[in-house]
Every structure is written in structure tokens, then in C-alpha cells.
Design a protein around this motif. Structure first.
Motif, PDB file in Angstrom:
ATOM      1  N   PRO A  34     -69.383 -54.153 -58.088  1.00  0.00           N
ATOM      2  CA  PRO A  34     -69.118 -54.093 -56.642  1.00  0.00           C
ATOM      3  C   PRO A  34     -70.301 -54.617 -55.841  1.00  0.00           C
ATOM      4  O   PRO A  34     -71.461 -54.284 -56.120  1.00  0.00           O
ATOM      5  CB  PRO A  34     -68.899 -52.596 -56.393  1.00  0.00           C
ATOM      6  CG  PRO A  34     -68.371 -52.086 -57.695  1.00  0.00           C
ATOM      7  CD  PRO A  34     -69.102 -52.866 -58.749  1.00  0.00           C
ATOM      8  N   GLY A  35     -70.002 -55.465 -54.875  1.00  0.00           N
ATOM      9  CA  GLY A  35     -71.037 -56.065 -54.043  1.00  0.00           C
ATOM     10  C   GLY A  35     -71.604 -57.361 -54.575  1.00  0.00           C
ATOM     11  O   GLY A  35     -72.328 -58.071 -53.865  1.00  0.00           O
ATOM     12  N   SER A  78     -65.303 -56.313 -54.238  1.00  0.00           N
ATOM     13  CA  SER A  78     -65.144 -55.224 -53.279  1.00  0.00           C
ATOM     14  C   SER A  78     -65.678 -53.913 -53.833  1.00  0.00           C
ATOM     15  O   SER A  78     -65.723 -53.697 -55.046  1.00  0.00           O
ATOM     16  CB  SER A  78     -63.668 -55.062 -52.904  1.00  0.00           C
ATOM     17  OG  SER A  78     -62.922 -54.641 -54.026  1.00  0.00           O
ATOM     18  N   GLU A  79     -66.089 -53.047 -52.931  1.00  0.00           N
ATOM     19  CA  GLU A  79     -66.456 -51.690 -53.291  1.00  0.00           C
ATOM     20  C   GLU A  79     -65.166 -50.898 -53.513  1.00  0.00           C
ATOM     21  O   GLU A  79     -64.080 -51.331 -53.141  1.00  0.00           O
ATOM     22  CB  GLU A  79     -67.276 -51.043 -52.160  1.00  0.00           C
ATOM     23  CG  GLU A  79     -68.537 -51.798 -51.791  1.00  0.00           C
ATOM     24  CD  GLU A  79     -69.627 -51.691 -52.852  1.00  0.00           C
ATOM     25  OE1 GLU A  79     -69.543 -50.774 -53.699  1.00  0.00           O
ATOM     26  OE2 GLU A  79     -70.550 -52.526 -52.825  1.00  0.00           O
ATOM     27  N   ASP A  81     -63.043 -48.769 -52.116  1.00  0.00           N
ATOM     28  CA  ASP A  81     -62.735 -48.266 -50.782  1.00  0.00           C
ATOM     29  C   ASP A  81     -61.683 -47.163 -50.889  1.00  0.00           C
ATOM     30  O   ASP A  81     -60.538 -47.436 -51.288  1.00  0.00           O
ATOM     31  CB  ASP A  81     -62.219 -49.427 -49.923  1.00  0.00           C
ATOM     32  CG  ASP A  81     -61.799 -48.996 -48.532  1.00  0.00           C
ATOM     33  OD1 ASP A  81     -62.029 -47.819 -48.171  1.00  0.00           O
ATOM     34  OD2 ASP A  81     -61.236 -49.829 -47.809  1.00  0.00           O
TER      35      ASP A  81
END
Length: 223
Positions: A34-35, A78-79, A81
């Protein structure tokens, strides 16, 4: 006879799908964290393809919520979420409820035996701490009712939204309470064998609606 005009398109589609699956799986298994920024040129070199199928795959991954694409700037993994996960989870749970409800009257003994075999493989994988094998077995088990139901719209929705849940799913299967998933599988198969479509559909939906972001424990009750 003339060369079929559709043949090249089929090849491109197969390549496109293969690139998508490989990038999707690399995100799910943590190869890309992620990121992390994803550069199409680097990905194309890694996969041994041109940039075009990579760019198309990244667009599909963005629609599934696995990457965040900023045209002209960057694409990043993406994280997890919580809101996006809840939304995808609820859609996937509803699709499995529908598929199982439609499939139960149609399941053959061979189908039920295949589900039982997948459940055994899942339990063995959990006991061995093999998360990859657990995911494969879980997919096989839940995929049988989806295939038997034959609802193409359901299958398409699941293909779009299930990948977003994979990272949270892997966390759950690696946690001590993965035993709860074993119990759900056994109950699902029992209800399918009893031809209890409503009960089986509820258990199938509950297997997904209990999935939580960033944690192995299931905070919600079985539906």
C-alpha cells in the motif's frame, strides 16, 4: 479461406487479462505494498510486455479500488480503506447470497462433494498456516455455487469487487480465528446438502459480511 479477423483481438484480450491478473495478485500478496508507486514502464519490463496492456490493467485495478490512478501524475497501490472495503464486502456478500440461493436446488452430489473437498483443503491449509492455499481452497468452495447458478451478472460483479477484499481476507485466514471460517464452511455445506436454500444463502453471505478491514477478528455476527 480468409484469415479470421477476430483472432488477433482474442490474443490481445488474453494478454490483457493475464497482465491484469498478475498485477492484481502481486498487490494482493503484498509484492506491491500500500502506498507504493507503480510505473507502467517498470511493470512492462518486469512482465515482458508493452506498456499498453499494463496501462489497461492499471485502469481495471483502479476501478476495483486496488490502485489509485492520478492521470498524468502517478498510480499508487491503495491503502486498506475501511469504507471502500465495507462497500465492496456488502456487495460481494449480497452476490453470494443470491448465487447460493439460486444454486442450492441445482447442486449435484458431485458439486457437494467438491465443496466438501475444498473445505477439507481449506482446513488443512489453515492448520498449516498456508494462507495462499487457504485462499485458493476458499475460492474453490465459494466458486462452485456461483458457477452452478450460472448468473453471469453475479459473476461479473464478483470479479470486479472481490479483489479489493483479498488483503483483508488474507489477514483473517492468517489469524487464530480462521477456525470460524472452517465452521462456516461446514455449516454451508450441511445446509446445501439439506436443500435449505435460504439458510445456506444466509451463511454464504455471512462469510463475507463478517470480513473486517485490517484485522483477523470478525466483529460482526454471522448473518
Amino acid at each position: 479461406m480468409p484469415v479470421p479477423t477476430h483472432a488477433p483481438a482474442t490474443g490481445r484480450r488474453l494478454l490483457r487479462d493475464d497482465v491484469y491478473r498478475r498485477l492484481r495478485d502481486a498487490i494482493i500478496d503484498g509484492t506491491f505494498e500500500p502506498g507504493e508507486q507503480l510505473r507502467d514502464g517498470e511493470l512492462a519490463a518486469w512482465l515482458g510486455v508493452s506498456r499498453t496492456p499494463v496501462r489497461e490493467a492499471l485502469l481495471r485495478l483502479a476501478s476495483s479500488g486496488l490502485v489509485v490512478a492520478r492521470p498524468g501524475r502517478s498510480t499508487v497501490v491503495s491503502e486498506l480503506d475501511p469504507r471502500a472495503l465495507r462497500e465492496a464486502r456488502d456487495v460481494v456478500a449480497a452476490m453470494h447470497r443470491l448465487a447460493v440461493g439460486e444454486a442450492v436446488p441445482l447442486l449435484t452430489d458431485a458439486d457437494l462433494n467438491a465443496m466438501s473437498d475444498a473445505a477439507r483443503r481449506f482446513a488443512a491449509a489453515v492448520e498449516a498456516g498456508d494462507v495462499d492455499a487457504a485462499v485458493v481452497a476458499d475460492d474453490a468452495l465459494h466458486g462452485i455455487p456461483v458457477e452452478v447458478a450460472g448468473n453471469r451478472a453475479v459473476a461479473d460483479v464478483l470479479e470486479q469487487y472481490t479483489p479489493l477484499l483479498r488483503r483483508a481476507e488474507r489477514l483473517r485466514f492468517a489469524a487464530p480465528d480462521a477456525q470460524e471460517s472452517i465452521a462456516r464452511h461446514d455449516e454451508l455445506i450441511r445446509l446445501c446438502r439439506a436443500r435449505d436454500a435460504v439458510g445456506a444463502a444466509a451463511v454464504a453471505a455471512g462469510s463475507w459480511s463478517s470480513l473486517q478491514p485490517g484485522a483477523g477478528r470478525s466483529a460482526e455476527p454471522l448473518a
